[in-house]
Enzyme design. Structure first.
Site, short mmCIF file in Angstrom:
data_model
loop_
_atom_site.label_atom_id
_atom_site.label_comp_id
_atom_site.label_asym_id
_atom_site.label_seq_id
_atom_site.Cartn_x
_atom_site.Cartn_y
_atom_site.Cartn_z
N PRO A 1 -15.31 -46.24 -20.41
CA PRO A 1 -15.76 -44.99 -19.77
C PRO A 1 -14.71 -44.41 -18.82
O PRO A 1 -14.56 -43.18 -18.74
CB PRO A 1 -17.02 -45.42 -19.01
CG PRO A 1 -17.52 -46.60 -19.78
CD PRO A 1 -16.29 -47.32 -20.22
N TYR A 2 -14.00 -45.28 -18.12
CA TYR A 2 -12.91 -44.83 -17.24
C TYR A 2 -11.81 -44.16 -18.06
O TYR A 2 -11.30 -43.10 -17.69
CB TYR A 2 -12.37 -46.03 -16.47
CG TYR A 2 -11.02 -45.86 -15.83
CD1 TYR A 2 -10.89 -45.22 -14.60
CD2 TYR A 2 -9.87 -46.34 -16.45
CE1 TYR A 2 -9.64 -45.07 -14.00
CE2 TYR A 2 -8.63 -46.20 -15.86
CZ TYR A 2 -8.52 -45.56 -14.64
OH TYR A 2 -7.28 -45.40 -14.05
#
Length: 215
Positions: free
Chosen positions: A126-127
Site C-alpha cells: 500500500p505504501y
C-alpha cells in the site's frame, strides 16, 4: 530572491540529516515539522522552522523557498489511512504548492518498487502504491524534479559510496539513511540531476562519481 530549501519531513531521520548537511554548508534551509518538541529542538540549533500538520494546509512553508525536498512519511507503525493521507495526498498537495510558488527543483524521496508496486511481494505494497501515484503526479506536473527510490533503509553509518544500478542479489537492495541524505544534498546542488529518477543502493563508488558517470 527566493534562495531557501524547504525540507518537508524534517523531523524524520533522513530529513533531519539533510537539514544538518545544509546547515553545515551554510545553505539556507527551512524545516517543516508537525511535532512541536522537534520544532523547538531545531530552533535551538538555529534552524528556521515551520510547524504544520501535513494532513492540513501547509502552503505557508513555501514562502521564500526555491527548492523543496519531500521526505515525509506516515511511518511503519501507522495504518493505511495515514499512508494514504501523508505519502500520497500530502505529497500531491506539496506538488500543487510548489507549482503555485514557482519552485525550481522538487526532490521526491520515494521507494524501491514505486515504479511497479506489483514487482515485489511485500507487506508495504500500500505504501508503494501511494508512492507510485505521488511520483506520477510529480512527473506530470511540469516541475523540475528528481525522484529518488532507495532500497531498504538501514541505520548503519553512511559511507558516501553508492550505486544507482540495481544489484542482482536481493540482500544488497539496501542503503543507509545517511547516504540517502547525502544524495539529496548532491541533487539539490547539481542541476543535471533534474528530470531523472534514480534507484539508490549501497555501492563502491563515491556519490559525485556515480552521477558524473550517469550524466
Amino acid at each position: 530572491m527566493k534562495t531557501k530549501t524547504l525540507i518537508i519531513g524534517a523531523g524524520g531521520q533522513i530529513g533531519k540529516i539533510v537539514v544538518d548537511l545544509l546547515q553545515e554548508d551554510k545553505k539556507p534551509v527551512v524545516a517543516l515539522v508537525r511535532n512541536e518538541n522537534k520544532a523547538q529542538e531545531l530552533v535551538k540549533l538555529g534552524v528556521e522552522t515551520v510547524l504544520a500538520d501535513l494532513e492540513g494546509g501547509f502552503e505557508h512553508a513555501f514562502k521564500d523557498c526555491n527548492k523543496v525536498v519531500f521526505t515525509a512519511g506516515s511511518g511503519g507503525s501507522t495504518g493505511y489511512d495515514k499512508t494514504l493521507l501523508i505519502d500520497l495526498w500530502a505529497a500531491r498537495k506539496a506538488v500543487d504548492y510548489a507549482i503555485k510558488n514557482n519552485i525550481q527543483h522538487f526532490v521526491m524521496v520515494s521507494g524501491l518498487g514505486a515504479a511497479n508496486p506489483d514487482e515485489f511481494v511485500s507487506d508495504i505494497k500500500p505504501y508503494l502504491v501511494a508512492k507510485h501515484f505521488a511520483d506520477n503526479y510529480l512527473l506530470d506536473s511540469g516541475l523540475n524534479y528528481t525522484i529518488l527510490r532507495p532500497g531498504a533503509l538501514i541505520n548503519q553509518q553512511g559511507t558516501g559510496l553508492i550505486r544507482i544500478s540495481r544489484p542482482a542479489n536481493f540482500n544488497e537492495l539496501i542503503i543507509p539513511r545517511e547516504d540517502v541524505a547525502k544524495v539529496i544534498e548532491y541533487c539539490l546542488a547539481n542541476e543535471d540531476t533534474k528530470g531523472n529518477i534514480y534507484e539508490l543502493f549501497s555501492g563502491n563508488e563515491h556519490i559525485d562519481s556515480v552521477f558524473k558517470m550517469d550524466a
